[in-house]
Scaffold this active site. Sequence first.
Site, short mmCIF file in Angstrom:
data_model
loop_
_atom_site.label_atom_id
_atom_site.label_comp_id
_atom_site.label_asym_id
_atom_site.label_seq_id
_atom_site.Cartn_x
_atom_site.Cartn_y
_atom_site.Cartn_z
N TYR A 1 -4.87 1.49 -5.06
CA TYR A 1 -3.86 0.52 -5.48
C TYR A 1 -2.47 0.75 -5.04
CZ TYR A 1 -0.91 -3.07 -8.11
OH TYR A 1 0.02 -3.64 -8.57
N SER B 1 4.62 -3.57 -5.70
CA SER B 1 4.59 -2.87 -7.00
C SER B 1 5.60 -1.51 -7.18
CB SER B 1 3.05 -2.50 -7.62
OG SER B 1 3.37 -1.57 -8.49
#
Length: 246
Positions: A153, A140
């Site tokens: 995350y 990401s």
Amino acid sequence: MNDARVALITGSSSGIGAAVARRMAEAGMCVVINSATSVEAGEKLAAELPRAIYVQGDVSDPADARRVVEATVEEFGRLDVLVNNAGLTRFIPLDDTEAVDESVWREIFDVNVIGTWHMMKAAQPHLKATGSGSIVNISSVSGSRAMGSSIPYAVSKAAVDHLTRLCGATFGPEVRVNAVAPGLVDTPWYDEAPEVWEGSRDWITANTPLCRVGSPEDVAEAVFGLAHAAYTTGSVLMVDGGRHLV
Ligand SMILES: NC(=O)c1ccc[n+]([C@@H]2O[C@H](COP(=O)([O-])OP(=O)(O)OC[C@H]3O[C@@H](n4cnc5c(N)ncnc54)[C@H](OP(=O)(O)O)[C@@H]3O)[C@@H](O)[C@H]2O)c1
């Protein structure tokens, strides 16, 4: 040995993983669809593709990871491409320190980092046996920029980036390891946080070079390209419409 190349995509019952599975199938590859809980959706997608099976398995469980890889090789006789797409998050503002307890860290790391490792470890001998195996990890943009749905995350995706570099340095020459780092992509990921989705979508549309959010197909095209880029290993490719530039 089966002549067609074989791709195993974790977390492919939905979103980016499902688009990657479709892209690999379009190219004539045999495809293995996987998810931990959404069995019906995974079976439905497998039934729509010409040469595909669905295998349930939780990547955070090493026995499941081995079983998913074994089922792939048992069905199709080989494994050429592993896409580690299965992932999860919790939507917690970055300044809400109190909301992040140990269980959040463990839950996210178990799937995003340790699950990715279980799959890479189980698949490595089969990928090596083809002489030109390829792994693409889904990271990401939050793995390298101070943003994301939560601190655990974002840190998990930073770990995926470095896992990609370390294994890129050690799995060759028979196996290449790369990652794709998407920006904001329109998937069911945001179903539980519609306000995050709407705010982020508007900001991205107004402020980033390509003036739109990504589609699962945008990411799938990059995954397909990187999976077949024969002189690339240890790379993390941003697929974020230029989000990392602003
Ligand atoms: N959407 C975005 O904006 C965005 C941006 C950057 C990166 N990403 C990354 O892209 C990947 C896919 O996200 P998405 O947006 O496509 O989300 P999604 O539509 O929610 O898909 C997530 C997939 O992962 C599966 N999964 C979750 N935990 C699993 C586990 N333990 N074992 C096996 N499968 C598991 C889910 O199935 P079940 O839960 O039913 O098992 C589902 O198939 C993730 O790694 C995410 O971090 C997404």
